[in-house]
Motif scaffolding. Sequence first.
Motif, PDB file in Angstrom:
ATOM      1  N   TRP A   1       0.250   8.259  11.833  1.00  0.00           N
ATOM      2  CA  TRP A   1       0.063   6.994  12.531  1.00  0.00           C
ATOM      3  C   TRP A   1      -1.334   6.867  13.140  1.00  0.00           C
ATOM      4  O   TRP A   1      -1.868   5.768  13.278  1.00  0.00           O
ATOM      5  N   ASP A   2      -1.933   7.996  13.484  1.00  0.00           N
ATOM      6  CA  ASP A   2      -3.275   7.981  14.062  1.00  0.00           C
ATOM      7  C   ASP A   2      -4.383   8.037  13.006  1.00  0.00           C
ATOM      8  O   ASP A   2      -5.563   7.898  13.329  1.00  0.00           O
ATOM      9  N   ALA A   3      -4.007   8.230  11.744  1.00  0.00           N
ATOM     10  CA  ALA A   3      -5.000   8.325  10.667  1.00  0.00           C
ATOM     11  C   ALA A   3      -5.578   6.946  10.351  1.00  0.00           C
ATOM     12  O   ALA A   3      -4.937   5.919  10.598  1.00  0.00           O
ATOM     13  N   PRO A   4      -6.793   6.904   9.782  1.00  0.00           N
ATOM     14  CA  PRO A   4      -7.357   5.608   9.373  1.00  0.00           C
ATOM     15  C   PRO A   4      -6.531   5.011   8.244  1.00  0.00           C
ATOM     16  O   PRO A   4      -6.028   5.731   7.383  1.00  0.00           O
ATOM     17  N   SER A   5      -6.376   3.708   8.243  1.00  0.00           N
ATOM     18  CA  SER A   5      -5.589   3.046   7.210  1.00  0.00           C
ATOM     19  C   SER A   5      -6.325   3.062   5.874  1.00  0.00           C
ATOM     20  O   SER A   5      -7.552   3.215   5.827  1.00  0.00           O
ATOM     21  N   VAL A   6      -5.593   2.895   4.811  1.00  0.00           N
ATOM     22  CA  VAL A   6      -6.184   2.887   3.465  1.00  0.00           C
ATOM     23  C   VAL A   6      -7.143   1.712   3.301  1.00  0.00           C
ATOM     24  O   VAL A   6      -8.228   1.841   2.742  1.00  0.00           O
ATOM     25  N   ASP A   7      -6.763   0.560   3.812  1.00  0.00           N
ATOM     26  CA  ASP A   7      -7.533  -0.666   3.580  1.00  0.00           C
ATOM     27  C   ASP A   7      -8.735  -0.831   4.506  1.00  0.00           C
ATOM     28  O   ASP A   7      -9.750  -1.387   4.110  1.00  0.00           O
ATOM     29  N   ASP A   8      -8.596  -0.357   5.733  1.00  0.00           N
ATOM     30  CA  ASP A   8      -9.672  -0.532   6.709  1.00  0.00           C
ATOM     31  C   ASP A   8      -9.757   0.720   7.576  1.00  0.00           C
ATOM     32  O   ASP A   8      -9.004   0.865   8.547  1.00  0.00           O
ATOM     33  N   PRO A   9     -10.679   1.636   7.249  1.00  0.00           N
ATOM     34  CA  PRO A   9     -10.797   2.896   7.990  1.00  0.00           C
ATOM     35  C   PRO A   9     -11.070   2.722   9.480  1.00  0.00           C
ATOM     36  O   PRO A   9     -10.872   3.645  10.268  1.00  0.00           O
ATOM     37  N   SER A  10     -11.507   1.524   9.873  1.00  0.00           N
ATOM     38  CA  SER A  10     -11.746   1.291  11.297  1.00  0.00           C
ATOM     39  C   SER A  10     -10.447   1.048  12.056  1.00  0.00           C
ATOM     40  O   SER A  10     -10.421   1.028  13.282  1.00  0.00           O
ATOM     41  N   LYS A  11      -9.359   0.841  11.319  1.00  0.00           N
ATOM     42  CA  LYS A  11      -8.050   0.636  11.925  1.00  0.00           C
ATOM     43  C   LYS A  11      -7.146   1.833  11.667  1.00  0.00           C
ATOM     44  O   LYS A  11      -7.094   2.350  10.552  1.00  0.00           O
ATOM     45  N   LYS A  12      -6.425   2.246  12.695  1.00  0.00           N
ATOM     46  CA  LYS A  12      -5.437   3.300  12.502  1.00  0.00           C
ATOM     47  C   LYS A  12      -4.221   2.725  11.775  1.00  0.00           C
ATOM     48  O   LYS A  12      -3.937   1.528  11.867  1.00  0.00           O
ATOM     49  N   VAL A  13      -3.514   3.582  11.076  1.00  0.00           N
ATOM     50  CA  VAL A  13      -2.330   3.124  10.341  1.00  0.00           C
ATOM     51  C   VAL A  13      -1.375   2.390  11.277  1.00  0.00           C
ATOM     52  O   VAL A  13      -0.817   1.345  10.924  1.00  0.00           O
ATOM     53  N   LYS A  14      -1.189   2.917  12.482  1.00  0.00           N
ATOM     54  CA  LYS A  14      -0.231   2.306  13.408  1.00  0.00           C
ATOM     55  C   LYS A  14      -0.629   0.897  13.835  1.00  0.00           C
ATOM     56  O   LYS A  14       0.216   0.120  14.302  1.00  0.00           O
ATOM     57  N   ASP A  15      -1.904   0.563  13.652  1.00  0.00           N
ATOM     58  CA  ASP A  15      -2.366  -0.773  14.033  1.00  0.00           C
ATOM     59  C   ASP A  15      -2.230  -1.793  12.906  1.00  0.00           C
ATOM     60  O   ASP A  15      -2.592  -2.962  13.084  1.00  0.00           O
ATOM     61  N   THR A  16      -1.725  -1.365  11.755  1.00  0.00           N
ATOM     62  CA  THR A  16      -1.585  -2.272  10.612  1.00  0.00           C
ATOM     63  C   THR A  16      -0.144  -2.695  10.385  1.00  0.00           C
ATOM     64  O   THR A  16       0.146  -3.435   9.451  1.00  0.00           O
ATOM     65  N   VAL A  17       0.766  -2.209  11.223  1.00  0.00           N
ATOM     66  CA  VAL A  17       2.185  -2.507  11.034  1.00  0.00           C
ATOM     67  C   VAL A  17       2.712  -3.354  12.185  1.00  0.00           C
ATOM     68  O   VAL A  17       2.053  -3.534  13.213  1.00  0.00           O
ATOM     69  N   VAL A  18       3.891  -3.879  12.002  1.00  0.00           N
ATOM     70  CA  VAL A  18       4.545  -4.674  13.030  1.00  0.00           C
ATOM     71  C   VAL A  18       4.651  -3.863  14.322  1.00  0.00           C
ATOM     72  O   VAL A  18       5.061  -2.698  14.291  1.00  0.00           O
ATOM     73  N   PRO A  19       4.271  -4.427  15.458  1.00  0.00           N
ATOM     74  CA  PRO A  19       4.396  -3.706  16.728  1.00  0.00           C
ATOM     75  C   PRO A  19       5.817  -3.188  16.926  1.00  0.00           C
ATOM     76  O   PRO A  19       6.792  -3.891  16.697  1.00  0.00           O
TER      77      PRO A  19
END
Length: 491
Positions: free
Chosen positions: A163-181
Amino acid sequence: MSVTPDSRPDAAQPPVPAALGSATNRRTLLTRAAAVGLLATPAAGLLSACATSGDDSDGGDQATGTKSEKNPLGVKEDAPLEVIIFNGGYGDKYATDVHEPLYKKAFPKAEIKHQASQAISTVLQPRFASGQPPEVVNNSGEKSLDFGALVADGQLQDLTELWDAPSVDDPSKKVKDTVVPGTVDVGSFNGKPYVLYYVSTVFGLWYSGKLFKDNGWTAPKTWADFLKLLDNIKAKGIVPFGYAGANAAYYMWNVILTHAAKIGGPDVLKNIDNLEDGAWKADAVKQAAAAWAEVGAKYSSKSFEGLKHTDVQLQQNQYKLAIYPSGDWLENEQSKDTPPGFEYQLMPIPSLTATDKMPVETVRATAAEGYFVSAKSKNPRGGMEYLRQMLSTAGAKGFTEVVKSATVVPSGSAGYAFPPGVASSQGALKAAGQNVVNLFFDGWYKELDKEARTATNELMFGRINADAYVERIQKVADTIKKDSSVTKFKR
């Protein structure tokens, strides 16, 4: 059987109940159903035999690679990966055609072993017992593993790093920030994330839009109008209401408890989840149970008790059954048997009285369909990377296109035109607004889930009344509460 399930804010995003937005208020979080209709075989005894500790850290023989911008989790590039998928309402094509190719593209040297099963516990209990679990598991279905026991026995990988890793699509965003709260919280046990609940699901009462339109019927909002509708359906020679007793009693206790929350408020369900004294014997639960027992006695068929979900669902597709309780995976699950123009539609459970504490629009919605990574597998880092690929826009979009259901990744279903049933459930969820309820006990305490299923069949097929129903389930809840060997969870 099937699994389950979804959430949504508007057409531009995957259906996500507004309630999911408050990560600190689990009462309004989308539930993690760890499955819809899952009669999980409690695995605590067997798992305990092979679990030596609760340590999720990499073992000495586990594959590790060098971390980099493209490989933030440190996956060993040529390490094999094994994926086990529950072959239920969503099938496994999304894994073989979307998620596994995405992983293979990222790590072309890795060999992926795939298996689909409708009996997850049967396949995997021996694997855990022998210390050879697969990396990725879609734990769902009638024979799912007990999530609570898996957590207690240290079998599940802590997903904090994912969840703390960078997302595949946007490394500036963590994976947890790309999903529904709230997605991370829904898969957490006592504050630590172990499960990815991937699919957005809304539950309710399903009917054919064509059947209703042809007969001039409309979805009722009050209980009196609901019973009147059932009378009209019965007069047409159609069974008004039914579910499959053989393997889908979960669908029915879900209706009863959702109704109880409407009657008495969301704390009714919170108290049940938290094993509060007398929670099952609350007046709201009794009232809901009594109301639905009457439906079972007057408007259903006793033959349904011996049938599996697909058999009863087929009868609905043949216009022999009018109303069926389920989640919005139903439309995809029945796609091969649904006649043209059938038009699945969802109605919320009608209000029992004018003094119900929650409005008729209230629905149960959840981030569901649980996926985990085995902490003691040979390649848990590869397992977490597989989930990271699932949570990419391409992974979510591919899933939605294959199974026609939304995920917890909003970008994955942006602009997607859902079929009538899912579009209907999205509309119901939007209408519900903050009035979304959820349940957790079935994923935490499988013995309690099992008893709820058994008692629900007894109630709906006329062998016990509402008082006996709540008494017998409460007795099992009390036993679990007093058992110090059972790990307890709170929300």
